[in-house]
Design an enzyme around this catalytic site. Structure first.
Site, PDB file in Angstrom:
ATOM      1  N   THR A  94      43.532  40.670  41.010  1.00 57.87           N
ATOM      2  CA  THR A  94      43.470  42.114  40.751  1.00 57.87           C
ATOM      3  C   THR A  94      42.577  42.731  41.839  1.00 57.87           C
ATOM      4  OG1 THR A  94      41.766  41.645  39.081  1.00 57.87           O
ATOM      5  CG2 THR A  94      43.983  42.085  38.282  1.00 57.87           C
ATOM      6  N   LYS A 120      41.055  33.678  38.871  1.00 51.30           N
ATOM      7  CA  LYS A 120      40.930  35.027  39.403  1.00 51.30           C
ATOM      8  C   LYS A 120      39.742  35.674  38.712  1.00 51.30           C
ATOM      9  CE  LYS A 120      41.863  38.562  37.837  1.00 51.30           C
ATOM     10  NZ  LYS A 120      41.034  39.597  37.085  1.00 51.30           N
ATOM     11  N   THR A 131      35.894  38.844  32.931  1.00 51.72           N
ATOM     12  CA  THR A 131      37.257  39.179  33.300  1.00 51.72           C
ATOM     13  C   THR A 131      37.723  38.132  34.283  1.00 51.72           C
ATOM     14  OG1 THR A 131      36.862  41.521  33.054  1.00 51.72           O
ATOM     15  CG2 THR A 131      38.800  40.921  34.260  1.00 51.72           C
ATOM     16  N   GLU A 216      33.110  42.028  43.259  1.00 49.35           N
ATOM     17  CA  GLU A 216      33.434  43.384  43.713  1.00 49.35           C
ATOM     18  C   GLU A 216      32.281  43.976  44.532  1.00 49.35           C
ATOM     19  OE1 GLU A 216      36.507  44.645  40.130  1.00 49.35           O
ATOM     20  OE2 GLU A 216      34.452  45.408  40.077  1.00 49.35           O
ATOM     21  N   ASN A 338      34.695  50.689  41.232  1.00 54.28           N
ATOM     22  CA  ASN A 338      34.758  50.900  39.779  1.00 54.28           C
ATOM     23  C   ASN A 338      34.729  52.363  39.365  1.00 54.28           C
ATOM     24  OD1 ASN A 338      34.721  48.182  38.260  1.00 54.28           O
ATOM     25  ND2 ASN A 338      33.303  47.898  39.954  1.00 54.28           N
ATOM     26  N   THR A 343      42.296  55.524  38.290  1.00 56.92           N
ATOM     27  CA  THR A 343      42.917  56.707  38.921  1.00 56.92           C
ATOM     28  C   THR A 343      43.168  56.487  40.414  1.00 56.92           C
ATOM     29  OG1 THR A 343      40.693  57.614  39.203  1.00 56.92           O
ATOM     30  CG2 THR A 343      41.944  58.314  37.278  1.00 56.92           C
TER      31      THR A 343
END
Length: 343
Positions: A94, A120, A131, A216, A338, A343
């Site tokens: 992702t 992942k 996650t 991230e 994040n 969006t």
């Protein structure tokens, strides 16, 4: 919930994974969709749907696009091959930037078995798990309950020892499947089981560390080593407190040897602390001992913290238990990623 049901029976033959949609908080329709996916997978592979594990990762609360999912199941089933493992590892990404897979050969008394896995995960990472999805396979012949015990031990020192942002998810999963193809049976409580468990642990730690390294917005991976604890649980409390501290993580990002933040996190961790017994190293440099900062060259320590990987070592001076934890720094890019995830 579906995977818990399948794993509870102790037998599975296939795993189907989709990314982009978590199928979480989707109500009764979500339950029907996961069962429909299992039915489609079972049909394509000629297995029981009760032997089909389904994993999903992505946005929460959005209905599954079942026309695309069923088509995907069909295409994936046709593409099964020993060569397609990397494509699978890439497909489940992702916000990951790199695929994550690892394998080892394990030499047992009766021959060699193999353990391989992929994972992942890059955000919403903090135990218990995160996650993250991880699928591990082995050709060893080992009973389900015995394999489960080996996995639980491995998870405690790997996937439950990582942190990126102190958030967890609805969809964390790690499974291991053994097909017995090697025809090498692993006796319970044997030396072979110890060696096998060590190999499984190695795979899990590598995958867990690779998740943190790909966190991230991460620019660094930091190993938090806590030694000298009275219990492993207290060592874990101290390591986790440091690993998830936003002040520590921003200092890691800036390469700032602000050891006060590290000791502060250890102090509020809930573990018993006696400051006069603590020793603290950043890299190979001891910066704190006997309740006071040591004499060290801050410029040299800051230089160590500019590396992509470095170690923080806290010795509590209260016992012999220890643990290793892995965390990332907290950068500007983490916020960018994040702030507009949906969006």
């Amino acid at each position: 919930l579906w995977c818990q049901k399948v794993c509870g029976q102790g037998e599975a033959q296939a795993v189907f994974i989709n990314s982009g949609n978590a199928n979480a908080c989707t109500g009764e329709q979500g339950v029907k969709d996961v069962e429909a996916t299992a039915e489609k997978l079972a049909e394509e592979l000629n297995i029981s749907k009760e032997h089909a594990l389904i994993m999903s990762t992505g946005v929460i609360g959005v209905p599954m696009p079942m026309d695309r999912i069923k088509k995907g199941v069909q295409e994936c089933a046709k593409s099964l091959s020993a060569e397609n493992h990397l494509n699978s590892a890439k497909a489940i990404m992702t916000t990951d930037t790199v695929p994550k897979e690892y394998a080892v050969e394990v030499k047992l008394s009766k021959g060699v078995v193999h353990i391989g896995g992929m994972a992942k995960g890059a955000g919403m990472i903090c135990p218990n798990m995160a996650t993250m999805l991880s699928i591990i396979t082995t050709d060893a012949e080992i009973p389900s309950e015995q394999l489960k015990e080996c996995l639980q031990k491995a998870v405690q020192s790997s996937f439950n020892c990582i942190a990126i942002d102190n958030d967890m998810s609805t969809n964390d999963s790690v499974v291991v499947l053994a097909n017995g193809f090697s025809e090498i049976f692993i006796e319970p409580d044997s030396e072979d089981e110890e060696v096998f468990s060590s190999g499984l642990n190695q795979v899990c730690i590598w995958l867990a560390r690779s998740i943190v390294a790909d966190g991230e917005g991460a620019t660094k991976m930091v190993e938090i080593k806590v030694t000298g604890s009275d219990t492993e649980e207290n060592a874990r409390k101290v390591a986790k407190a440091i690993a998830v501290s936003q002040l520590c993580k921003t200092a890691f990002f800036g390469g700032d040897p602000n050891w006060g933040r590290i000791l502060c996190a250890a102090g509020y961790s809930g573990a018993p602390i006696q400051s006069e017994k603590i020793k603290l190293w950043i890299g190979d440099t001891m910066v704190f001992e006997k309740g006071l900062p040591t004499s060290y060259e801050e410029r040299e320590v800051a230089k160590v913290m500019k590396d992509k990987e470095f170690t923080i070592h806290v010795d509590l001076g209260m016992g012999v238990k220890e643990i290793c934890y892995w965390t990332s720094d907290l950068s500007y890019d983490y916020i960018k990623i994040n702030a507009d995830y949906r969006t």
